[in-house]
Design a protein around this motif. Structure first.
Motif, PDB file in Angstrom:
ATOM      1  N   LEU A  62       0.823  -1.209   0.000  1.00  0.00           N
ATOM      2  CA  LEU A  62       0.000   0.000   0.000  1.00  0.00           C
ATOM      3  C   LEU A  62       0.859   1.262   0.000  1.00  0.00           C
ATOM      4  N   PHE A  63       1.931   1.253   0.779  1.00  0.00           N
ATOM      5  CA  PHE A  63       2.829   2.412   0.787  1.00  0.00           C
ATOM      6  C   PHE A  63       3.427   2.643  -0.598  1.00  0.00           C
ATOM      7  N   ALA A  64       3.827   1.555  -1.256  1.00  0.00           N
ATOM      8  CA  ALA A  64       4.395   1.688  -2.602  1.00  0.00           C
ATOM      9  C   ALA A  64       3.352   2.201  -3.586  1.00  0.00           C
ATOM     10  N   LEU A  65       2.119   1.679  -3.474  1.00  0.00           N
ATOM     11  CA  LEU A  65       1.061   2.101  -4.392  1.00  0.00           C
ATOM     12  C   LEU A  65       0.700   3.565  -4.183  1.00  0.00           C
ATOM     13  N   PHE A  66       0.495   3.970  -2.932  1.00  0.00           N
ATOM     14  CA  PHE A  66       0.139   5.364  -2.657  1.00  0.00           C
ATOM     15  C   PHE A  66       1.298   6.316  -2.984  1.00  0.00           C
ATOM     16  N   SER A  67       2.513   5.827  -2.855  1.00  0.00           N
ATOM     17  CA  SER A  67       3.662   6.661  -3.217  1.00  0.00           C
ATOM     18  C   SER A  67       3.673   6.949  -4.715  1.00  0.00           C
ATOM     19  N   VAL A  68       3.324   5.953  -5.519  1.00  0.00           N
ATOM     20  CA  VAL A  68       3.258   6.154  -6.968  1.00  0.00           C
ATOM     21  C   VAL A  68       2.160   7.158  -7.316  1.00  0.00           C
ATOM     22  N   LEU A  69       0.988   6.992  -6.711  1.00  0.00           N
ATOM     23  CA  LEU A  69      -0.122   7.911  -6.985  1.00  0.00           C
ATOM     24  C   LEU A  69       0.204   9.328  -6.523  1.00  0.00           C
ATOM     25  N   ALA A  70       0.805   9.439  -5.346  1.00  0.00           N
ATOM     26  CA  ALA A  70       1.178  10.766  -4.849  1.00  0.00           C
ATOM     27  C   ALA A  70       2.259  11.398  -5.716  1.00  0.00           C
ATOM     28  N   ALA A  71       3.198  10.583  -6.206  1.00  0.00           N
ATOM     29  CA  ALA A  71       4.261  11.112  -7.066  1.00  0.00           C
ATOM     30  C   ALA A  71       3.700  11.631  -8.383  1.00  0.00           C
ATOM     31  N   MET A  72       2.653  10.994  -8.888  1.00  0.00           N
ATOM     32  CA  MET A  72       2.012  11.500 -10.111  1.00  0.00           C
ATOM     33  C   MET A  72       1.398  12.872  -9.872  1.00  0.00           C
ATOM     34  N   ALA A  73       0.772  13.034  -8.708  1.00  0.00           N
ATOM     35  CA  ALA A  73       0.220  14.352  -8.367  1.00  0.00           C
ATOM     36  C   ALA A  73       1.329  15.387  -8.210  1.00  0.00           C
ATOM     37  N   ILE A  74       2.436  14.994  -7.612  1.00  0.00           N
ATOM     38  CA  ILE A  74       3.568  15.916  -7.448  1.00  0.00           C
ATOM     39  C   ILE A  74       4.155  16.292  -8.809  1.00  0.00           C
ATOM     40  N   PHE A  75       4.170  15.365  -9.728  1.00  0.00           N
ATOM     41  CA  PHE A  75       4.687  15.665 -11.072  1.00  0.00           C
ATOM     42  C   PHE A  75       3.882  16.791 -11.721  1.00  0.00           C
ATOM     43  N   VAL A  76       2.559  16.714 -11.601  1.00  0.00           N
ATOM     44  CA  VAL A  76       1.698  17.735 -12.203  1.00  0.00           C
ATOM     45  C   VAL A  76       1.829  19.066 -11.458  1.00  0.00           C
ATOM     46  N   THR A  77       1.755  19.019 -10.129  1.00  0.00           N
ATOM     47  CA  THR A  77       1.811  20.262  -9.359  1.00  0.00           C
ATOM     48  C   THR A  77       3.192  20.912  -9.400  1.00  0.00           C
ATOM     49  N   SER A  78       4.240  20.113  -9.624  1.00  0.00           N
ATOM     50  CA  SER A  78       5.578  20.703  -9.740  1.00  0.00           C
ATOM     51  C   SER A  78       5.694  21.530 -11.013  1.00  0.00           C
ATOM     52  N   ILE A  79       5.096  21.047 -12.097  1.00  0.00           N
ATOM     53  CA  ILE A  79       5.071  21.836 -13.329  1.00  0.00           C
ATOM     54  C   ILE A  79       4.280  23.123 -13.114  1.00  0.00           C
ATOM     55  N   MET A  80       3.144  23.006 -12.408  1.00  0.00           N
ATOM     56  CA  MET A  80       2.365  24.200 -12.086  1.00  0.00           C
ATOM     57  C   MET A  80       3.163  25.174 -11.220  1.00  0.00           C
ATOM     58  N   LEU A  81       3.950  24.642 -10.292  1.00  0.00           N
ATOM     59  CA  LEU A  81       4.756  25.499  -9.422  1.00  0.00           C
ATOM     60  C   LEU A  81       5.823  26.245 -10.215  1.00  0.00           C
ATOM     61  N   ILE A  82       6.491  25.553 -11.106  1.00  0.00           N
ATOM     62  CA  ILE A  82       7.542  26.201 -11.898  1.00  0.00           C
ATOM     63  C   ILE A  82       6.953  27.327 -12.745  1.00  0.00           C
ATOM     64  N   LEU A  83       5.803  27.062 -13.374  1.00  0.00           N
ATOM     65  CA  LEU A  83       5.154  28.106 -14.168  1.00  0.00           C
ATOM     66  C   LEU A  83       4.677  29.256 -13.284  1.00  0.00           C
ATOM     67  N   ALA A  84       4.174  28.927 -12.100  1.00  0.00           N
ATOM     68  CA  ALA A  84       3.715  29.978 -11.182  1.00  0.00           C
ATOM     69  C   ALA A  84       4.863  30.846 -10.696  1.00  0.00           C
ATOM     70  N   LEU A  85       6.021  30.243 -10.451  1.00  0.00           N
ATOM     71  CA  LEU A  85       7.183  31.020 -10.017  1.00  0.00           C
ATOM     72  C   LEU A  85       7.694  31.923 -11.133  1.00  0.00           C
ATOM     73  N   ARG A  86       7.620  31.459 -12.354  1.00  0.00           N
ATOM     74  CA  ARG A  86       8.083  32.281 -13.480  1.00  0.00           C
ATOM     75  C   ARG A  86       7.170  33.485 -13.711  1.00  0.00           C
ATOM     76  N   LYS A  87       5.867  33.311 -13.436  1.00  0.00           N
ATOM     77  CA  LYS A  87       4.903  34.374 -13.718  1.00  0.00           C
ATOM     78  C   LYS A  87       4.362  35.044 -12.458  1.00  0.00           C
ATOM     79  N   GLU A  88       4.838  34.626 -11.309  1.00  0.00           N
ATOM     80  CA  GLU A  88       4.462  35.246 -10.030  1.00  0.00           C
ATOM     81  C   GLU A  88       2.983  35.119  -9.703  1.00  0.00           C
ATOM     82  N   HIS A  89       2.403  33.978 -10.005  1.00  0.00           N
ATOM     83  CA  HIS A  89       1.024  33.713  -9.617  1.00  0.00           C
ATOM     84  C   HIS A  89       1.045  32.918  -8.316  1.00  0.00           C
TER      85      HIS A  89
END
Length: 267
Positions: A114-141
């Motif tokens: 379960l830890f391995a499975l939830f880690s994969v799912l959480a990492a997918m969410a982090i992948f998406v939100t990390s891209i959003m964070l980088i774009l937000a930092l570049r544009k100051e949103h």
């Protein structure tokens, strides 16, 4: 005419987020006029040898790489648990030995899965939100940084719990287990510090947005007073003029519309 301002502003330059730091406004009266509660103040002001803006950008890139690493290792762990399931028999040649995989208590093994499975799912969410964070930092949103703050905080808590459980139940005599324990010990510390950096920058940008909104409100109020005085003069002239000419009527109408627009702007 004073236009209505949004809560966060974008900038044409890639490196514009450096110029919008409240560190440039520490000596102004406007900053001291805002009473900021202690729990809303930035936790850190800089990151050792670099400023907090560049450190937050590095954190975003780091979290993006960490999410990819977690996805691959989590999938590998799930594959290993399937291949080394108790009672399973395999024939042929394999490039690795699955002796490092836990095969003891069934409930402990299921918890690791379960830890391995939830880690994969959480990492997918982090992948998406990390891209959003980088774009937000570049544009100051700053508002677009919120999904990363929530998801990365949950991801860090999950990985800390998984690291403690993994370290407790697994045999640390195998190279894979030792490497993963050491790596995630470092990652958990970096995750916590990186989250603090981004959260501090988020609070800093929120404070700066409040200062910009306050300055915007003062300018709008000043223009409102000027237009009200201007409208008073036009109405007085309009009442005295016997011949109500078209230019005076149009000037009065435009002034009244400007005043109504400024009322909406101030509100």
């Amino acid at each position: 005419m004073c236009a209505k301002k949004s809560s966060s502003v974008g900038t044409p330059s890639v490196y514009s987020y450096v110029t919008r730091s409240t560190s440039n406004l520490k000596s102004t009266r406007s900053l001291r006029s805002l009473k900021i509660p202690w729990y809303k103040r930035p936790l850190v002001q800089d990151a050792f040898i670099i400023d907090i803006q560049r450190a937050s950008m590095i954190t975003g890139i780091y979290s993006l790489g960490l999410s990819i690493f977690t996805i691959f290792t989590g999938i590998f762990d799930l594959y290993s648990y399937v291949m080394a399931a108790p009672g399973s028999v395999h024939y042929g040649y394999y490039f690795i030995s699955y002796q490092f995989v836990y095969v003891g208590n069934k409930h402990v093994r299921n918890t690791l899965v379960l830890f391995a499975l939830f880690s994969v799912l959480a990492a997918m969410a982090i992948f998406v939100t990390s891209i959003m964070l980088i774009l937000a930092l570049r544009k100051e949103h700053e508002k677009k940084m919120v999904p990363w703050l929530y998801s990365f905080a949950l991801f860090t808590v999950l990985r800390v719990l998984a690291w403690i459980f993994f370290t407790t139940v697994n045999d640390l005599i195998f190279s894979y287990n030792i490497i993963m324990v050491l790596l995630w010990a470092i990652f958990c510390v970096l995750n916590a510090y990186g989250w603090v950096l981004v959260y501090s920058l988020y609070l800093e940008l929120i404070d700066l947005t409040k200062l910009e909104d306050l300055a915007h409100l003062r300018v709008c109020f000043l223009f409102l007073l000027i237009l009200m005085f201007h409208n008073f003069i036009i109405i007085f002239t309009f009442m005295k003029e016997k011949k109500r000419t078209l230019p005076i009527k149009m000037s009065l109408m435009c002034s009244l519309l400007d005043t109504m627009y400024l009322y909406v702007c101030v509100d």
